[in-house]
Each structure stands twice: as C-alpha cells, then as structure tokens.
Scaffold this active site. Sequence first.
Site, PDB file in Angstrom:
ATOM      1  N   ASP A 197       0.816  -1.221   0.000  1.00 51.84           N
ATOM      2  CA  ASP A 197       0.000   0.000   0.000  1.00 51.84           C
ATOM      3  C   ASP A 197       0.844   1.263   0.000  1.00 51.84           C
ATOM      4  O   ASP A 197       0.635   2.162  -0.813  1.00 51.84           O
ATOM      5  CB  ASP A 197      -0.925   0.046   1.232  1.00 51.84           C
ATOM      6  N   ARG A 206       0.690   4.789  17.406  1.00 53.70           N
ATOM      7  CA  ARG A 206       0.202   5.789  16.437  1.00 53.70           C
ATOM      8  C   ARG A 206       0.467   7.231  16.848  1.00 53.70           C
ATOM      9  O   ARG A 206       0.902   8.027  16.014  1.00 53.70           O
ATOM     10  CB  ARG A 206      -1.291   5.574  16.131  1.00 53.70           C
ATOM     11  N   ASP A 231      -6.704   3.091  13.039  1.00 51.88           N
ATOM     12  CA  ASP A 231      -5.426   3.795  12.921  1.00 51.88           C
ATOM     13  C   ASP A 231      -5.526   5.110  12.162  1.00 51.88           C
ATOM     14  O   ASP A 231      -4.831   6.065  12.469  1.00 51.88           O
ATOM     15  CB  ASP A 231      -4.376   2.865  12.312  1.00 51.88           C
ATOM     16  N   SER A 249      -3.261  -9.646   7.960  1.00 62.58           N
ATOM     17  CA  SER A 249      -2.757  -8.285   8.067  1.00 62.58           C
ATOM     18  C   SER A 249      -2.154  -8.156   9.464  1.00 62.58           C
ATOM     19  O   SER A 249      -2.823  -8.400  10.465  1.00 62.58           O
ATOM     20  CB  SER A 249      -3.909  -7.306   7.877  1.00 62.58           C
TER      21      SER A 249
HETATM   22  N1  ARG Z   1      -7.273  -3.681  16.419  1.00 61.99           N
HETATM   23  C1  ARG Z   1      -6.043  -3.198  16.891  1.00 61.99           C
HETATM   24  C2  ARG Z   1      -6.084  -1.717  17.163  1.00 61.99           C
HETATM   25  O1  ARG Z   1      -6.919  -1.070  16.654  1.00 61.99           O
HETATM   26  C3  ARG Z   1      -4.881  -3.542  16.018  1.00 61.99           C
HETATM   27  C4  ARG Z   1      -4.980  -3.184  14.575  1.00 61.99           C
HETATM   28  C5  ARG Z   1      -3.694  -3.518  13.935  1.00 61.99           C
HETATM   29  N2  ARG Z   1      -3.704  -3.722  12.552  1.00 61.99           N
HETATM   30  C6  ARG Z   1      -3.582  -4.922  11.942  1.00 61.99           C
HETATM   31  N3  ARG Z   1      -3.431  -4.907  10.677  1.00 61.99           N
HETATM   32  N4  ARG Z   1      -3.589  -6.021  12.586  1.00 61.99           N
HETATM   33  O2  ARG Z   1      -5.311  -1.183  17.875  1.00 61.99           O
END
Ligand code: ARG
Length: 414
Positions: free
Chosen positions: A15, A95, A124, A176
């Site tokens: 991406d 983040r 995110d 992912s």
């Molecule tokens: N659900 C978790 C959060 O919002 C992790 C998201 C992480 N991304 C992934 N592609 N697993 O903090």
Amino acid sequence: MQTNKIVVAYSGGLDTSVMVKWLSKKYNAEIITVTGNLGQKKEIVNIEEKALSTGASKAYVVNLQKEFIEDYAWKALKGGALYEGEYPLATAIGRPLLAKLMVEIAQKEGANMVAHGCTGKGNDQVRFEVGMKTLDPNLQILAPLRDWEFKSREEEIMYAKENNIPISVNLEKPYSIDENIWGIATECGVLEDTKVAPPEDAYQITTNPKNAPQESEIIKLTFNKGIPIKLDGVEMPGAQLVSTLNDLGGKHGIGRLDIIENRVVGIKSREVYEAPGAQLLFAALKQLEKLTLDKDTFRYKQNVSNTYANLIYDGFWFTPLFEALTAFFDKVQERVSGEITLELYKGTIKVLSRESENSLYSQELATYTEEDAFNHKDAEGFINITSLPHQVITRYTVNKTGWVKSKVGESVKK
Ligand code: ARG
C-alpha cells in the site's frame, strides 16, 4: 514546477509503496517518506533504499524504540490500560508517536501535506489524523486508501509493475499484521470467521502453550514507581527488558489473546494478539499495586484505567484529559516499588512472591493466630453504620415499622 511536498508514513509494504508513486503523480509532489522503528522486526530491512527507488526524494528511518517504551508503553502500563479489559494497546500507543514524528518532519521539511496508508474502516486512520490535527492543525492530511481507484491488491500490484515500483508481496500472505515491541496484532484471512479458532500460523512469537517446555521458569521483576527496571536483579533499559520478556514469555506460551473488539468506527473486529512481555508486566505490576495501594486508590484507579484505555484506543493521546489522568497515575505509582516473582508455565503466570518497602500488608492485622492485633469488636459498629441507610429503607418504606431508641451497645430493634 513542484509546489507540493508530502511527508508519507511509509512501512515499505504494498500500500505505502504504491502510495508514494500515486501521490507524487496526483499532486505533482516531492515525496519524503518517514518510517518509525518501533521494534517491528520483519519490515524494517532495506527500507530506505526501497523508498528512494520508489521515487521518494528523501527517506527518514527513525529509531523510536526507547521513546516508544519509556514515554508510551510505560504510561499505558502505569495507567493499567487494557482496552475492553484485555488488549494491551500495542498498535494504539504507537500511532500518536508516529503522528508526532510525521508532524515534526513535515515542519522541518516545510511540507504542506502528510499522508498515511490506513484504510477507511480502521482505528489507525483516526489515531493518526486526530494526533496530527491536534499537533498541527494547518497540515493537510491525505489518506489515499480511502479514495484511490484501486479495488484490490491485484490492481495495486499491476500499478506497481507498470510504474516499476519494487515490491515484494506474497499474494498468499493470509493476514494483516501490525508489529512493535509492545505487541503484535493479526487480523484478516480465516480470522474473520469468529467460529474458527486461530490456526497456529496466526502466531509469530509465542509457542502454543501445549508445546511449551515441561519445566517452568521463575523470574523476578523489580519496579520503581510503577516502572519495571530490573529482571532477575539485573538492571536493563526498557526496550531491552520488554524484548527479553517477549522471548521468555513467548517461549512459555504466554501473551496470546483471541478477542472480538469494538472499533472506533463502530465495527466489531476479531483480532489475535501476542504480547508476552506486556502481559507479564501488567500481571506483576497489578500484584505490586495490590500490595502497596490503599483500598480506595486501588478501586478508583481501576475505573480510571478503563477511561484511560478508551482514550488511547480512540486516539486522544495529545489531549488535556489524557495529560491529567497521566498525572494521576504518576502520583498513584509513587508508592508502587518492589519486587514480584512469577512462575511461567505453559501459558500461565503464577505469582510466587511479592515484596515492597511500601507494603500495606500487615500480618498482625491479617492473621488468624493469637498474634492477631485487629479489634474484632470494632466490626459491629462499623456494620451498623454502613448498613444504616438500608435499614432505614426497610423500616420506613418496606415494613413501615419505624425506629425505637436503643441503649448503647444494644442492637436496634422494635
Ligand atoms: N485492532 C487493533 C487496534 O486497533 C490492532 C490493529 C492492527 N492492525 C492490523 N493490521 N492487525 O489497535
């Protein structure tokens, strides 16, 4: 002539690789990529080279591991921040730090735009953008994944090929994954079906507890004011301590989570997490808090921890409430120093010993032997008074019996 300068949050994956080229064309822009190293092992190799050969004019790769652990993870730990009671927020605490880095570099480079590669249905994007808008409301934020023309990974790969973008994708890659030292989050693929248990390949750093060593392992963690400083008596910098605990815990099958969670945007998602180090530290610190905090503070902290976790999850790191609650936890943790010994065995954590010079545990008060220093008679008056409002309800509204005067020492009855 180029008028736009865009700072792009770059992971080196498909991406963000496609994004670099796409943005430079669409906005006729100079692209500067930024990659924060939060201890993600897989993705960071050759990343600068990759960004430059994709068309970036400059590629920053910044090692943030120390800051990430000491200024972000330690806050989450001291604040008891477990989202919905479980998730140690590894992705979520990364983040705001990356948002801060992006803003700093955009300001330094005189960029007018920043871009990230988050999708329109995740948490995110919210965390990145709320963080960046809070720190610099003048920057224009671009989120190409929300509005570009590509509908699938295949289309992105075609675009990459047409534009000579170096990519190393494995179309079979089933998940992912987001990774940093505080933990790993894995979603998508077969995990989207809540009826299916995670296959073994959904886990990268933890052993299946069934296959973990038959011999348990004992570790001693030392905390100073809520911050872990030593493992087995050996002082260690935070990042090293966490990664050592990840290895130790992971070996014993500790730190696996398979949960459904409520995302900021309202979607429920199924996520698999691995955070052995965080899980060990949360478990140990909680034991130390139970030993050193008074009842009211301990109970109050539990409620505030929930608010704190929600703030972090929802992306409100750089806010007055977050700052105020952080000050509360710092104050509370001033007493929380000492040592906790844990036994690690096949996915379980057992507490073997708790010690602190600030311990509020009094054996004379707790004991049922003749050493007992507690005045049992005090309990009667305490119970009469603590139950008084409820006695009143029963006497005056339920049974309508009213009250009678009683002599001192006599229980009240009619
Ligand atoms: N659900 C978790 C959060 O919002 C992790 C998201 C992480 N991304 C992934 N592609 N697993 O903090």
